[in-house]
Write a protein that holds these residues in place. Structure first.
Motif, short mmCIF file in Angstrom:
data_model
loop_
_atom_site.label_atom_id
_atom_site.label_comp_id
_atom_site.label_asym_id
_atom_site.label_seq_id
_atom_site.Cartn_x
_atom_site.Cartn_y
_atom_site.Cartn_z
N ASP A 158 0.81 -1.10 -0.05
CA ASP A 158 -0.07 -0.11 -0.02
C ASP A 158 0.70 1.35 -0.10
N LYS A 159 2.21 1.29 -0.60
CA LYS A 159 2.70 2.57 -0.96
C LYS A 159 2.30 3.22 -2.16
N SER A 160 1.74 4.27 -2.28
CA SER A 160 1.52 5.00 -3.45
C SER A 160 2.56 4.92 -4.35
N CYS A 161 2.33 4.32 -5.80
CA CYS A 161 3.13 4.36 -6.66
C CYS A 161 2.73 4.19 -7.95
N ALA A 258 14.19 -3.67 2.68
CA ALA A 258 14.69 -2.66 3.70
C ALA A 258 13.53 -1.87 4.20
N TYR A 259 12.55 -1.46 3.01
CA TYR A 259 11.61 -0.72 3.34
C TYR A 259 10.52 -1.42 4.33
N ILE A 260 10.34 -2.68 4.25
CA ILE A 260 9.18 -3.59 5.09
C ILE A 260 9.80 -3.52 6.30
N ASN A 261 11.14 -3.75 6.56
CA ASN A 261 11.72 -3.72 7.82
C ASN A 261 11.79 -2.67 8.61
N ARG A 262 11.78 -1.44 7.71
CA ARG A 262 11.69 0.10 8.54
C ARG A 262 10.14 0.13 9.04
N GLN A 263 9.36 -0.43 8.28
CA GLN A 263 7.88 -0.22 8.98
C GLN A 263 7.41 -1.67 8.95
N TYR A 264 8.08 -2.31 9.90
CA TYR A 264 7.92 -3.81 10.04
C TYR A 264 6.21 -3.97 10.35
N ASP A 265 5.74 -3.60 11.45
CA ASP A 265 4.42 -4.31 11.90
C ASP A 265 3.36 -3.58 10.76
N LYS A 266 3.34 -2.50 10.31
CA LYS A 266 2.30 -2.15 9.35
C LYS A 266 2.53 -2.93 8.09
N SER A 267 3.86 -3.10 7.64
CA SER A 267 3.92 -3.83 6.27
C SER A 267 3.68 -5.17 6.24
N VAL A 268 3.93 -5.96 7.40
CA VAL A 268 3.55 -7.42 7.80
C VAL A 268 1.95 -7.44 7.68
N GLN A 270 -0.07 -5.38 6.29
CA GLN A 270 -0.52 -5.13 4.93
C GLN A 270 -0.50 -6.39 4.20
N LEU A 271 0.85 -7.07 4.25
CA LEU A 271 0.97 -8.20 3.63
C LEU A 271 0.07 -9.50 3.85
N LYS A 272 -0.40 -9.34 5.03
CA LYS A 272 -1.38 -10.58 5.25
C LYS A 272 -2.78 -10.05 4.73
N LYS A 273 -3.01 -8.53 4.71
CA LYS A 273 -4.24 -8.37 4.11
C LYS A 273 -4.31 -8.52 2.38
N THR A 274 -3.19 -8.36 1.88
CA THR A 274 -3.33 -8.49 0.12
C THR A 274 -2.88 -9.62 -0.04
N HIS A 275 -2.72 -10.77 0.66
CA HIS A 275 -2.37 -12.13 0.29
C HIS A 275 -3.63 -12.69 -0.17
N ILE A 276 -3.47 -13.20 -1.65
CA ILE A 276 -4.38 -13.91 -2.56
C ILE A 276 -4.39 -15.37 -2.25
N LYS A 277 -5.34 -16.05 -1.55
CA LYS A 277 -5.42 -17.43 -1.24
C LYS A 277 -5.41 -18.33 -2.73
N LYS A 278 -4.65 -19.00 -2.93
CA LYS A 278 -4.41 -19.83 -4.22
C LYS A 278 -5.92 -20.74 -4.22
N GLU A 279 -6.29 -21.46 -3.02
CA GLU A 279 -7.39 -22.36 -3.09
C GLU A 279 -8.76 -21.81 -3.43
N ILE A 280 -8.73 -20.53 -3.48
CA ILE A 280 -9.87 -19.70 -3.70
C ILE A 280 -9.76 -19.57 -5.40
N LEU A 281 -8.74 -19.47 -5.84
CA LEU A 281 -8.80 -19.12 -7.31
C LEU A 281 -9.11 -20.63 -7.85
#
Length: 293
Positions: A158-161, A258-268, A270-281
């Motif tokens: 969720d980094k604006s890019c 390094a970016y994730i490590n700098r904002q570890y809790d927030k990034s982790v 967000q990674l959980k939130k944006t994970h797409i479960k393969k079994e759903i597909l």
């Protein structure tokens, strides 16, 4: 030929107490091990020849003789790959030769890129990526593929890019940048005309530039605020960017991690939130009458 170093590195987490010392010594000093008999290696690692033989079997070698021969070969290939005048790919190369040459060219590129890494510059680049409003990615050809990889990584946390496939759209993107934005420009040569025009436009906007490019002097290096240098011992024919692409992707992975490590809790989170479960597909494919193969 079997890779000793890769096999032992993979086996390391499973190594028993007696084996850990042998594995550690091999991975840290492979050249020393290459000059040892089984008795000498046992003495240096405070183990026994029988333990070493069992370890060889567990890692896929028939015994110490095959292990030792494979290690000598692997170190020789690595050494040859690092020479300035590395043997080029040729018409008569077999598949095994191609595997060895291409793989070790990539290994050398990564090892040399590591040697070029400047921790202070990397730290400032991470600071900039964390603090900037938007990250704008730029790349043409093979470098565009690297830029896409970076875009997807930062998008997931969720980094604006922004990234556009079309060069004219990239140029418009550069024209719309503000001082609080950051440009990450990828070009191994640092001399691609379209990229230089984008870089010049970004410079005029006042936004800082991070360049992922080669160590040699180039127009892009001179325009960039921060240079992250990569190495690429390409083959002469260079039908397409090969080792340069690997080096660039590696640098993106370093920045991203390094970016994730700098904002570890927030990034982790967000990674959980944006994970797409393969079994759903897979379930979705079955509902549509497709078995997913």
């Amino acid at each position: 030929m079997k890779s000793v170093l890769v096999r032992f590195q993979e086996y390391a987490p499973k190594a028993s107490g007696a084996e850990k010392g042998i594995v550690k010594f091999l991975l840290e000093s492979p050249e020393l091990v290459a000059g040892c008999s089984i008795q000498q290696l046992a003495g240096k690692t405070f183990s026994s020849p029988s333990t070493i033989i069992r370890l060889c079997h567990k890692t896929g070698f028939e015994g110490y003789k095959e292990f030792h021969k494979s290690l000598l070969y692997e170190l020789a290939v690595r050494k040859e790959a690092g020479k300035e005048f590395q043997e080029e790919l040729c018409k008569d190369d077999g598949l095994e030769s191609i595997v060895n040459k291409v793989t070790y060219k990539n290994i050398v590129a990564l090892e040399n890129t590591k040697k070029l890494a400047d921790s202070e510059v990397l730290e400032k680049c991470v600071d900039l990526l964390v603090e900037c409003r938007h990250i704008c990615f730029f790349g043409i050809g093979a470098s565009l593929l690297v830029a896409k990889d970076a875009y997807l990584k930062f998008l997931r946390i969720d980094k604006s890019c922004f990234l556009n496939d079309d060069w004219h759209a990239q140029l418009l993107q550069a024209k719309n940048m503000k001082k609080k934005d950051a440009a990450l420009i990828i070009s191994y040569s640092g001399m691609t005309g379209e990229i230089l025009q984008c870089a010049k436009t970004v410079k005029e906007s006042g936004a800082p530039i991070i360049a992922i490019t080669r160590f040699e002097d180039s127009a892009l290096r001179r325009m960039a605020d921060y240079n992250l240098c990569v190495s690429a011992p390409e083959y002469v024919f260079r039908s397409g960017a090969m080792t340069s692409r690997i080096s660039q992707l590696n640098m993106i992975d370093i920045l991203y991690t390094a970016y994730i490590n700098r904002q570890y809790d927030k990034s982790v989170e967000q990674l959980k939130k944006t994970h797409i479960k393969k079994e759903i597909l897979m379930d979705f494919g079955k509902e549509g009458g497709n078995d997913g193969r």
